[in-house]
Motif scaffolding. Sequence first.
Motif, mmCIF file in Angstrom:
data_model
loop_
_atom_site.group_PDB
_atom_site.id
_atom_site.type_symbol
_atom_site.label_atom_id
_atom_site.label_comp_id
_atom_site.label_asym_id
_atom_site.label_seq_id
_atom_site.Cartn_x
_atom_site.Cartn_y
_atom_site.Cartn_z
ATOM 1 N N VAL A 11 0.839 -1.201 0.000
ATOM 2 C CA VAL A 11 0.000 0.000 0.000
ATOM 3 C C VAL A 11 0.874 1.250 0.000
ATOM 4 N N ALA A 12 1.924 1.248 0.817
ATOM 5 C CA ALA A 12 2.815 2.412 0.907
ATOM 6 C C ALA A 12 3.515 2.657 -0.433
ATOM 7 N N PHE A 13 3.983 1.585 -1.075
ATOM 8 C CA PHE A 13 4.650 1.740 -2.360
ATOM 9 C C PHE A 13 3.685 2.307 -3.398
ATOM 10 N N CYS A 14 2.482 1.748 -3.466
ATOM 11 C CA CYS A 14 1.520 2.210 -4.468
ATOM 12 C C CYS A 14 1.108 3.655 -4.212
ATOM 13 N N ALA A 15 0.944 4.024 -2.950
ATOM 14 C CA ALA A 15 0.620 5.424 -2.624
ATOM 15 C C ALA A 15 1.765 6.342 -3.052
ATOM 16 N N ALA A 16 2.990 5.900 -2.823
ATOM 17 C CA ALA A 16 4.154 6.702 -3.229
ATOM 18 C C ALA A 16 4.253 6.779 -4.750
ATOM 19 N N ALA A 30 10.817 6.437 -1.257
ATOM 20 C CA ALA A 30 9.834 6.776 -0.223
ATOM 21 C C ALA A 30 9.600 5.623 0.748
ATOM 22 N N VAL A 31 9.709 4.389 0.267
ATOM 23 C CA VAL A 31 9.463 3.233 1.144
ATOM 24 C C VAL A 31 10.748 2.478 1.470
ATOM 25 N N ASN A 32 11.893 3.075 1.110
ATOM 26 C CA ASN A 32 13.210 2.555 1.461
ATOM 27 C C ASN A 32 13.459 1.142 0.926
ATOM 28 N N ILE A 33 13.232 0.973 -0.373
ATOM 29 C CA ILE A 33 13.564 -0.284 -1.039
ATOM 30 C C ILE A 33 14.317 0.037 -2.330
#
Length: 139
Positions: A11-16, A30-33
């Motif tokens: 969810v965090a990746f898609c929002a970013a 943004a999600v540190n990957i």
Amino acid sequence: MNSKLTPERKVAFCAALVASGGNVSRACEAVNISRQTAYDWRDEDPAFAKEWDRAKSLGLDTLEDEAVRRAFEGVDKPIVHQGVITDTVKDYSDTLMIFLLKGGKPEKYRERVDQNITGGMSLTVLTGVPADDGSDLAG
């Protein structure tokens, strides 16, 4: 970097991805990957791949909305005199307007190239075999 795919991280990746206008590198930051991790997740999880595509499309829609805003509403650009901002001026983007018109009405605003060839021509494929008209173009 923790590369475990969890529902929260999806969810965090898609929002970013939406917030970044569809930019995968920025979403990863943004999600540190790493980008490779994101693409590995995508390859391994068809449901996530679908969510990714939807998020990227929404992000590009957001980017398009911003282009429209800048073309029509403009942005305030500072006027600087001797190192001090003294005022602002509204700056509109004619270039963005052109791109929006070309994208929205390509039949009317696309680049056109008309090529008219007049006169007689004959075409002979160069095969090493003499042409029927007696000339030897292979020669």
